[in-house]
Every structure is written in C-alpha cells, then in structure tokens.
Design a protein around this motif. Structure first.
Motif, mmCIF file in Angstrom:
data_model
loop_
_atom_site.group_PDB
_atom_site.id
_atom_site.type_symbol
_atom_site.label_atom_id
_atom_site.label_comp_id
_atom_site.label_asym_id
_atom_site.label_seq_id
_atom_site.Cartn_x
_atom_site.Cartn_y
_atom_site.Cartn_z
ATOM 1 N N SER A 88 24.865 7.017 15.169
ATOM 2 C CA SER A 88 25.626 6.191 15.333
ATOM 3 C C SER A 88 25.947 4.801 14.706
ATOM 4 C CB SER A 88 25.647 5.830 17.009
ATOM 5 O OG SER A 88 24.410 5.108 17.103
ATOM 6 N N ILE A 173 36.220 -5.838 24.448
ATOM 7 C CA ILE A 173 36.084 -4.517 23.678
ATOM 8 C C ILE A 173 37.312 -3.563 24.240
ATOM 9 C CG2 ILE A 173 34.967 -2.448 23.163
ATOM 10 C CD1 ILE A 173 32.457 -4.034 23.830
ATOM 11 N N VAL A 175 38.144 -0.160 24.630
ATOM 12 C CA VAL A 175 37.378 1.013 24.749
ATOM 13 C C VAL A 175 37.743 2.284 24.254
ATOM 14 C CG1 VAL A 175 35.689 2.511 26.109
ATOM 15 C CG2 VAL A 175 35.775 0.059 26.547
ATOM 16 N N LYS A 178 34.948 9.055 23.420
ATOM 17 C CA LYS A 178 34.065 9.560 22.321
ATOM 18 C C LYS A 178 34.943 10.617 21.976
ATOM 19 C CE LYS A 178 29.247 8.622 23.651
ATOM 20 N NZ LYS A 178 28.029 9.131 23.922
ATOM 21 N N ASP A 214 41.234 0.222 30.124
ATOM 22 C CA ASP A 214 40.022 0.137 29.491
ATOM 23 C C ASP A 214 39.563 -0.989 28.967
ATOM 24 O OD1 ASP A 214 39.675 2.629 30.985
ATOM 25 O OD2 ASP A 214 40.657 3.772 29.433
ATOM 26 N N LYS A 218 32.746 -9.118 27.965
ATOM 27 C CA LYS A 218 31.432 -9.159 28.048
ATOM 28 C C LYS A 218 31.134 -10.837 28.660
ATOM 29 C CE LYS A 218 29.901 -5.319 26.930
ATOM 30 N NZ LYS A 218 29.000 -5.369 25.680
ATOM 31 N N ARG A 249 36.110 -1.952 14.379
ATOM 32 C CA ARG A 249 35.894 -0.634 14.887
ATOM 33 C C ARG A 249 34.123 -0.546 15.150
ATOM 34 N NH1 ARG A 249 37.749 4.752 15.225
ATOM 35 N NH2 ARG A 249 36.589 5.792 16.630
ATOM 36 N N GLU A 251 30.741 0.823 17.974
ATOM 37 C CA GLU A 251 30.476 1.993 18.639
ATOM 38 C C GLU A 251 31.071 2.434 19.944
ATOM 39 O OE1 GLU A 251 26.142 2.408 19.286
ATOM 40 O OE2 GLU A 251 25.530 1.570 17.361
ATOM 41 N N GLN A 252 31.821 1.236 20.608
ATOM 42 C CA GLN A 252 32.366 1.590 21.840
ATOM 43 C C GLN A 252 33.876 1.783 21.897
ATOM 44 O OE1 GLN A 252 30.743 -0.694 25.514
ATOM 45 N NE2 GLN A 252 29.374 -1.442 24.043
ATOM 46 N N GLY A 253 34.233 1.077 20.747
ATOM 47 C CA GLY A 253 35.780 0.878 20.530
ATOM 48 C C GLY A 253 36.276 -0.071 19.441
ATOM 49 N N GLU A 255 36.463 -3.942 18.615
ATOM 50 C CA GLU A 255 35.777 -4.887 19.386
ATOM 51 C C GLU A 255 36.409 -6.460 18.697
ATOM 52 O OE1 GLU A 255 31.824 -4.397 18.611
ATOM 53 O OE2 GLU A 255 31.429 -2.601 19.722
#
Length: 304
Positions: A88, A173, A175, A178, A214, A218, A249, A251-253, A255
């Motif tokens: 990842s 984020i 999202v 995957k 989505d 945080k 970009r 890992e989750q989308g 950001e």
C-alpha cells in the motif's frame, strides 16, 4: 543518498527514473545476467535500467548492473529486518509520482507499458529505496542523532534555531472504494476540489462532511513544523487559516488538510531537526555506503 523524507526520496531518486520510463524502448529477451545470493537479475532488467539511465542523462555502463546488484542486496537486508514497506505504501508512492506528472497511477502504468516497461520495475525501485532508508535510519538513529547535533552545536548551529510553527489541523478525506477506476478517481477528485472552495472552516468541519457523500472528517490534532517535514510545512504555511490544502491521493482516497490555527512556538525539536538536516544526511550516507560495502563483501554474486 538517504533523503530525510519520503517526498525527497521520490523527487530525487524515483521521479527522474519515472520520467525516463515514458520514453524507454521495448524490453530485452529474458535471460539471467547475474545471481545475487541465489536470486537472479534478468538481462531484461539490466537493459531496461540502461535505457532509463541513458534517457535521464547518464551513461549505461557496468555501473548499471552494479546498481541492480546493490538494489537486490538492499531489498534482502531490509526484508531480513522486516523493514520493507507494505504494498500500500509503495502503491501510494507510485501514485504520487504519477500525480506529479499529471497522470493517474493507471494512466501512468499504461503509458510506460506501451514503451515496454513493466510498472513493477519502478515499484521494486521504490520498495528498495524506502526500505533501505528506513533500515539505515533505525539502525543508526542514536548514533546519527548524537553526532549530528553535536557537530551542529560545535559549529554554532549554522543557523539552527528552536523556533517552530505549531499547527492545529483536521484531515478531510473524500473516500474512494478499493479498486476504483480512473474515471471514479477523477470524478471524486473533482468533487473534492469543488467542495474545497465551500469549506466553512474547522468549527463547522463535521457538519460540512456530514452533508457530503462518503466524506470523513478527523478530530483536530496539534503538530509542530519540526515533525512535519519542510515540504508539508511550506504547504500549510501557504494555506489560509480555515482553508484546505489541495487534494492528495492517499490510501483511503483524496485527502485534504484543514489549517485551523497556526502560531509560532519555541520547540527544541526544531533545533534538533535543523541540525540533523545540516549534517545528518552526510553521516547517514556514509553509514549507508559502509553497510552496503559489508553486504557486498559477504554476498555470493555469480555472473552468467
């Protein structure tokens, strides 16, 4: 060379290689050029690296094969200490290179594949450099820190200062699922950019995220510029209070970071960080060369 952050690693080591890959020729036939501790390096790998070296301004020589041997040793050693980055992280770094070239990761892969270059070649390079840098930093962390700070202080700090910027930040984020397609990623980025201009500030960030599809917001965190790295700190300094950074970009989308507060503080970590940046890179590079030389001396290398 051991960069002090992932961004420098990508910029100084990987990006030129990636740029050259766009113009690389077709891969050579599959045959073994050399075996390193039982693991083969194919002639096609040597040919591809030679082509990339030429196109990035260098000369393809015996040094190309030596570079691949060193890379193989780095991967083996970092793997022995469980310090190779996960897929990842490698994929995120690869996507970052593509993004700086104004391409998605899939588009970049297709572009270099059309020129006969396997994307995995670049990903292997990323994995080797990140893993090796992590290994050196952790293995020699105490020695490098003590020596670097001592040298900086002995020379009057050469501008070292305990002045730092403290930020209060929130991550937003957009999202992505995957396996999202290029079209989905592009659409989601457009949504993030559009919403960025409507961001109402940190106090209403949760309400802002709840009204969108989505989107994760945080909790606020406080960070010092000494621990963020120069590139990110400069980006945050350019972002207005209550504003969002450009989508990146992850890992989750896609950001973004909201800058809620920014103020100057006294932070001894800043002085240590400045000192490490001034003299630590040279020390780390020397340790890296010594370590790699030791691995070379013990390795079983069979040329075919």
């Amino acid at each position: 060379m051991l960069p002090t952050s992932r961004s420098r690693l990508l910029a100084l080591v990987l990006a030129p290689l990636a740029l050259a890959a766009l113009h690389a020729g077709p891969a050579a036939a599959q045959s073994i050029a050399v075996i390193v501790n039982g693991q083969p390096i194919l002639s096609s790998e040597v040919a591809a690296r030679s082509a990339l070296t030429k196109l990035s301004g260098g000369k393809a020589t015996q040094g190309t094969l030596d570079e691949l041997i060193d890379e193989k040793l780095k991967i083996m050693e970092a793997g022995r200490y469980n310090m190779l980055p996960p897929d990842s992280q490698v994929d995120a770094a690869y996507a970052s290179i593509a993004q700086r070239m104004k391409l998605s990761a899939d588009m970049f892969s297709k572009a270099i594949q059309q020129r006969g270059v396997n994307p995995q070649t670049l990903k292997d390079r990323i994995k080797a450099e990140i893993g090796w840098a992590t290994l050196i930093r952790r293995k020699y962390a105490a020695v490098l820190a003590q020596k670097s700070v001592a040298m900086a202080m002995t020379t009057g700090g050469a501008g070292a200062s305990n002045k730092a910027t403290q930020y209060t930040l929130r991550q937003v984020i957009f999202v992505l699922p995957k396996g999202a397609s290029d079209a989905q990623a592009s659409q989601r980025r457009a949504e993030a950019n559009g919403a960025r201009g409507r961001f109402p500030g940190c106090d209403r960030a949760v309400e802002f995220g709840a009204a969108l599809r989505d989107v994760a917001v945080k909790e606020p965190v406080t960070r010092s510029s000494a621990g963020l790295g120069k590139e990110l700190a400069e980006t945050l300094d350019k972002t207005k209070i209550g504003g969002l950074t450009e989508p990146q970009r992850g890992e989750q989308g896609w950001e973004m970071i909201a800058v809620c507060e920014r103020k100057q503080i006294a932070d001894d970590d800043a002085m240590r960080t400045n000192a490490l940046e001034q003299v630590g890179s040279k020390e780390a590079e020397e340790k890296s060369k010594q370590y790699l030389a030791q691995l070379r001396s013990r390795a079983v290398i069979v040329h075919r």
